[in-house]
Design a protein around this motif. Structure first.
Motif, PDB file in Angstrom:
ATOM      1  N   GLY A   1       0.821  -1.219   0.000  1.00  0.00           N
ATOM      2  CA  GLY A   1       0.000   0.000   0.000  1.00  0.00           C
ATOM      3  C   GLY A   1       0.847   1.258   0.000  1.00  0.00           C
ATOM      4  O   GLY A   1       0.552   2.216  -0.708  1.00  0.00           O
ATOM      5  N   LEU A   2       1.924   1.241   0.771  1.00  0.00           N
ATOM      6  CA  LEU A   2       2.835   2.371   0.807  1.00  0.00           C
ATOM      7  C   LEU A   2       3.511   2.559  -0.548  1.00  0.00           C
ATOM      8  O   LEU A   2       3.656   3.678  -1.035  1.00  0.00           O
ATOM      9  N   PHE A   3       3.909   1.461  -1.165  1.00  0.00           N
ATOM     10  CA  PHE A   3       4.531   1.510  -2.491  1.00  0.00           C
ATOM     11  C   PHE A   3       3.591   2.143  -3.509  1.00  0.00           C
ATOM     12  O   PHE A   3       3.977   3.048  -4.249  1.00  0.00           O
ATOM     13  N   LEU A   4       2.352   1.685  -3.534  1.00  0.00           N
ATOM     14  CA  LEU A   4       1.377   2.234  -4.486  1.00  0.00           C
ATOM     15  C   LEU A   4       1.065   3.691  -4.197  1.00  0.00           C
ATOM     16  O   LEU A   4       0.951   4.503  -5.117  1.00  0.00           O
TER      17      LEU A   4
ATOM     18  N   GLY B   1       1.395   8.882  -5.991  1.00  0.00           N
ATOM     19  CA  GLY B   1       1.498  10.241  -5.470  1.00  0.00           C
ATOM     20  C   GLY B   1       2.615  11.047  -6.115  1.00  0.00           C
ATOM     21  O   GLY B   1       2.456  12.228  -6.404  1.00  0.00           O
ATOM     22  N   MET B   2       3.745  10.425  -6.354  1.00  0.00           N
ATOM     23  CA  MET B   2       4.886  11.143  -6.917  1.00  0.00           C
ATOM     24  C   MET B   2       4.798  11.293  -8.432  1.00  0.00           C
ATOM     25  O   MET B   2       5.353  12.231  -8.994  1.00  0.00           O
TER      26      MET B   2
ATOM     27  N   LEU C   1      11.610   0.917  -4.884  1.00  0.00           N
ATOM     28  CA  LEU C   1      11.715   0.004  -3.756  1.00  0.00           C
ATOM     29  C   LEU C   1      12.576   0.573  -2.636  1.00  0.00           C
ATOM     30  O   LEU C   1      12.264   0.399  -1.460  1.00  0.00           O
ATOM     31  N   VAL C   2      13.652   1.260  -2.984  1.00  0.00           N
ATOM     32  CA  VAL C   2      14.531   1.844  -1.976  1.00  0.00           C
ATOM     33  C   VAL C   2      13.805   2.923  -1.184  1.00  0.00           C
ATOM     34  O   VAL C   2      13.869   2.949   0.056  1.00  0.00           O
ATOM     35  N   PHE C   3      13.101   3.808  -1.868  1.00  0.00           N
ATOM     36  CA  PHE C   3      12.382   4.874  -1.179  1.00  0.00           C
ATOM     37  C   PHE C   3      11.230   4.315  -0.338  1.00  0.00           C
ATOM     38  O   PHE C   3      10.969   4.785   0.775  1.00  0.00           O
TER      39      PHE C   3
ATOM     40  N   LEU D   1      10.920   4.605   3.844  1.00  0.00           N
ATOM     41  CA  LEU D   1       9.750   5.123   4.537  1.00  0.00           C
ATOM     42  C   LEU D   1       9.092   4.046   5.393  1.00  0.00           C
ATOM     43  O   LEU D   1       8.643   4.317   6.508  1.00  0.00           O
ATOM     44  N   TYR D   2       9.063   2.812   4.906  1.00  0.00           N
ATOM     45  CA  TYR D   2       8.493   1.711   5.677  1.00  0.00           C
ATOM     46  C   TYR D   2       9.281   1.489   6.972  1.00  0.00           C
ATOM     47  O   TYR D   2       8.699   1.265   8.028  1.00  0.00           O
TER      48      TYR D   2
END
Length: 73
Positions: free
Chosen positions: A10-13, A18-19, A49-51, A55-56
């Motif tokens: 969910g964070l990835f999506l 968003g960006m 994936l790194v970003f 954040l995760y």
């Protein structure tokens, strides 16, 4: 484990859309195909994936600290 994977996904999506909202809405296939040649901060194709992982980990740290302080009460 399943909960953490769904949080990460969910964070990835959320971050990806968003960006790069305009790119995902106007030409999503071309945007995804250009990922191997991406040069975001020298990370390249793995930058999403790194970003997301960074954040995760910050969120996981915050959740861990929150659990630590909530157990003390």
């Amino acid at each position: 484990m399943k909960k953490e994977l769904s949080i990460f996904t969910g964070l990835f999506l959320f971050l990806a859309i968003g960006m790069h909202f305009k790119e995902w809405m106007s030409h999503p296939i071309e945007h995804a195909m250009a990922l191997p040649s991406a040069g975001a901060y020298g990370i390249g194709a793995f930058h999403p994936l790194v970003f997301t992982l960074a954040l995760y980990l910050l969120l996981a740290l915050g959740r861990g600290v929150g659990k630590l302080f909530s157990r003390g009460k």
